[in-house]
Design a protein around this motif. Sequence first.
Motif, PDB file in Angstrom:
ATOM      1  N   GLY A 286       9.754 -13.701   5.218  1.00 49.50           N
ATOM      2  CA  GLY A 286      10.875 -12.791   4.981  1.00 49.50           C
ATOM      3  C   GLY A 286      10.528 -11.325   5.133  1.00 49.50           C
ATOM      4  O   GLY A 286      11.343 -10.460   4.798  1.00 49.50           O
ATOM      5  N   GLN A 287       9.348 -11.020   5.635  1.00 47.56           N
ATOM      6  CA  GLN A 287       8.984  -9.631   5.891  1.00 47.56           C
ATOM      7  C   GLN A 287       8.237  -9.546   7.216  1.00 47.56           C
ATOM      8  O   GLN A 287       7.963 -10.561   7.854  1.00 47.56           O
ATOM      9  N   ARG A 288       7.923  -8.333   7.623  1.00 50.82           N
ATOM     10  CA  ARG A 288       7.122  -8.113   8.825  1.00 50.82           C
ATOM     11  C   ARG A 288       5.941  -7.238   8.458  1.00 50.82           C
ATOM     12  O   ARG A 288       6.050  -6.372   7.585  1.00 50.82           O
ATOM     13  N   PHE A 289       4.834  -7.482   9.146  1.00 54.87           N
ATOM     14  CA  PHE A 289       3.673  -6.626   8.897  1.00 54.87           C
ATOM     15  C   PHE A 289       3.003  -6.273  10.205  1.00 54.87           C
ATOM     16  O   PHE A 289       3.130  -6.975  11.202  1.00 54.87           O
ATOM     17  N   GLU A 290       2.298  -5.164  10.207  1.00 50.67           N
ATOM     18  CA  GLU A 290       1.579  -4.720  11.391  1.00 50.67           C
ATOM     19  C   GLU A 290       0.225  -4.170  10.979  1.00 50.67           C
ATOM     20  O   GLU A 290       0.018  -3.756   9.831  1.00 50.67           O
ATOM     21  N   LEU A 291      -0.699  -4.200  11.935  1.00 45.40           N
ATOM     22  CA  LEU A 291      -2.033  -3.655  11.746  1.00 45.40           C
ATOM     23  C   LEU A 291      -2.279  -2.611  12.830  1.00 45.40           C
ATOM     24  O   LEU A 291      -1.881  -2.798  13.984  1.00 45.40           O
ATOM     25  N   ILE A 292      -2.918  -1.525  12.453  1.00 45.65           N
ATOM     26  CA  ILE A 292      -3.200  -0.434  13.386  1.00 45.65           C
ATOM     27  C   ILE A 292      -4.671  -0.083  13.311  1.00 45.65           C
ATOM     28  O   ILE A 292      -5.221   0.099  12.214  1.00 45.65           O
ATOM     29  N   ILE A 293      -5.320  -0.017  14.474  1.00 43.58           N
ATOM     30  CA  ILE A 293      -6.658   0.570  14.523  1.00 43.58           C
ATOM     31  C   ILE A 293      -6.443   2.077  14.512  1.00 43.58           C
ATOM     32  O   ILE A 293      -6.116   2.689  15.540  1.00 43.58           O
ATOM     33  N   ASP A 294      -6.565   2.665  13.338  1.00 43.84           N
ATOM     34  CA  ASP A 294      -6.229   4.064  13.101  1.00 43.84           C
ATOM     35  C   ASP A 294      -7.465   4.921  13.356  1.00 43.84           C
ATOM     36  O   ASP A 294      -8.404   4.929  12.554  1.00 43.84           O
ATOM     37  N   LEU A 295      -7.454   5.639  14.469  1.00 37.31           N
ATOM     38  CA  LEU A 295      -8.596   6.457  14.862  1.00 37.31           C
ATOM     39  C   LEU A 295      -8.493   7.875  14.311  1.00 37.31           C
ATOM     40  O   LEU A 295      -9.294   8.742  14.669  1.00 37.31           O
ATOM     41  N   CYS A 296      -7.525   8.099  13.418  1.00 33.27           N
ATOM     42  CA  CYS A 296      -7.473   9.330  12.634  1.00 33.27           C
ATOM     43  C   CYS A 296      -8.088   9.076  11.255  1.00 33.27           C
ATOM     44  O   CYS A 296      -8.924   9.844  10.784  1.00 33.27           O
ATOM     45  N   ALA A 297      -7.674   7.972  10.621  1.00 37.28           N
ATOM     46  CA  ALA A 297      -8.205   7.596   9.309  1.00 37.28           C
ATOM     47  C   ALA A 297      -9.479   6.772   9.422  1.00 37.28           C
ATOM     48  O   ALA A 297     -10.137   6.509   8.418  1.00 37.28           O
ATOM     49  N   HIS A 298      -9.818   6.322  10.642  1.00 35.09           N
ATOM     50  CA  HIS A 298     -11.013   5.506  10.903  1.00 35.09           C
ATOM     51  C   HIS A 298     -10.994   4.242  10.041  1.00 35.09           C
ATOM     52  O   HIS A 298     -11.905   3.958   9.274  1.00 35.09           O
ATOM     53  N   ALA A 299      -9.902   3.507  10.223  1.00 32.13           N
ATOM     54  CA  ALA A 299      -9.677   2.305   9.424  1.00 32.13           C
ATOM     55  C   ALA A 299      -8.724   1.384  10.164  1.00 32.13           C
ATOM     56  O   ALA A 299      -8.010   1.806  11.082  1.00 32.13           O
ATOM     57  N   ILE A 300      -8.728   0.108   9.772  1.00 26.33           N
ATOM     58  CA  ILE A 300      -7.654  -0.802  10.154  1.00 26.33           C
ATOM     59  C   ILE A 300      -6.591  -0.677   9.084  1.00 26.33           C
ATOM     60  O   ILE A 300      -6.836  -1.002   7.908  1.00 26.33           O
ATOM     61  N   ALA A 301      -5.446  -0.161   9.455  1.00 24.36           N
ATOM     62  CA  ALA A 301      -4.380   0.120   8.489  1.00 24.36           C
ATOM     63  C   ALA A 301      -3.356  -1.010   8.505  1.00 24.36           C
ATOM     64  O   ALA A 301      -2.952  -1.493   9.563  1.00 24.36           O
ATOM     65  N   LEU A 302      -2.938  -1.426   7.320  1.00 25.30           N
ATOM     66  CA  LEU A 302      -1.909  -2.453   7.139  1.00 25.30           C
ATOM     67  C   LEU A 302      -0.631  -1.798   6.653  1.00 25.30           C
ATOM     68  O   LEU A 302      -0.655  -0.970   5.731  1.00 25.30           O
ATOM     69  N   ARG A 303       0.498  -2.170   7.260  1.00 21.60           N
ATOM     70  CA  ARG A 303       1.813  -1.700   6.814  1.00 21.60           C
ATOM     71  C   ARG A 303       2.772  -2.883   6.836  1.00 21.60           C
ATOM     72  O   ARG A 303       2.755  -3.666   7.786  1.00 21.60           O
TER      73      ARG A 303
END
Length: 305
Positions: A62-79
């Motif tokens: 019932g939801q959606r999620f995405e992952l970003i290789i964030d090269l500003c925060a230097h992290a794999i970001a979850l939203r």
Amino acid sequence: MSDEWPAFDVERDAPTFALLHLASQMLGKLRVAHAPWANHGWHVTLLPVAEGLAMPPIAAGGQRFELIIDLCAHAIALRTSKGVRDKLPLQSTSIAALHHDLIDMLDRHGLPSNFNGRPNEVADAIPFAEDDLQRSYDRNSAERLRDALARIVPIFERFRAGFAGKASPVHFFWGSFDLAVTRFSGRSAPPHPGGIPGLPDRVTREAYSHEVSSAGFWPGGVTAAEPIFYSYAYPEPDGFRSAIITPALARFDETLGEFVLPYEAVRAAADPDAALTSFLQSTYDAAANLAGWDRIALEREPVAP
């Protein structure tokens, strides 16, 4: 803002790009496991975004999620669509630890976390969970890759805009770790011979089911190499390898089976945008003309923003 394109150095950048290559594979494989298949495998590619590279959203519970290789925060970001925000630092870790921590982060938020655990298109691939080599991560190397993509993506998008026929998005293939854009003639292609290491033949044949002219940018990855732009045609028409391509530093690489142009040649050009555009256009011209594409029907003038 500086007009200079960032410079790369293989010795300095290769360890960071290797880590990012394997991290991007985890995101792509998660999407393979949990998203319906789309033509040519386009659903599993990563998308260039302002921060870096993003996995398209996955639906779950019932939801959606995405992952970003964030090269500003230097992290794999979850939203997530429910407002969850979390991140997994990329610095000073092994692939095994990153793999474990990514699964743990997804499990902690009740999100799907199972995916194939062996890298694709990597020689002598070690499963993620067993790759205990301590990896180095240089923030500056990652930021220069991010800044290079910020220069390259708009040029690829403008090139794509000059085509009225079927064309791929400007997207990032995590298997080979390269940015690409592909134009289609509309005609079916003979079955691809396959044989690409670490890539099932059924995937290759789906990707090349129709005639294409494709171009991209490869910064290197688990294979340390000088960054290049490339362009190829499938099936390759007679005379393609001997076609006259611009700019002058472009050449056909017999080993790769495609035209290549060093990134450094573009960076050092008086007008990098024009140099890269000429490479994209001249290699496409060669492929389309030699293969007899219906260019009048397929092309258009790009529409300004």
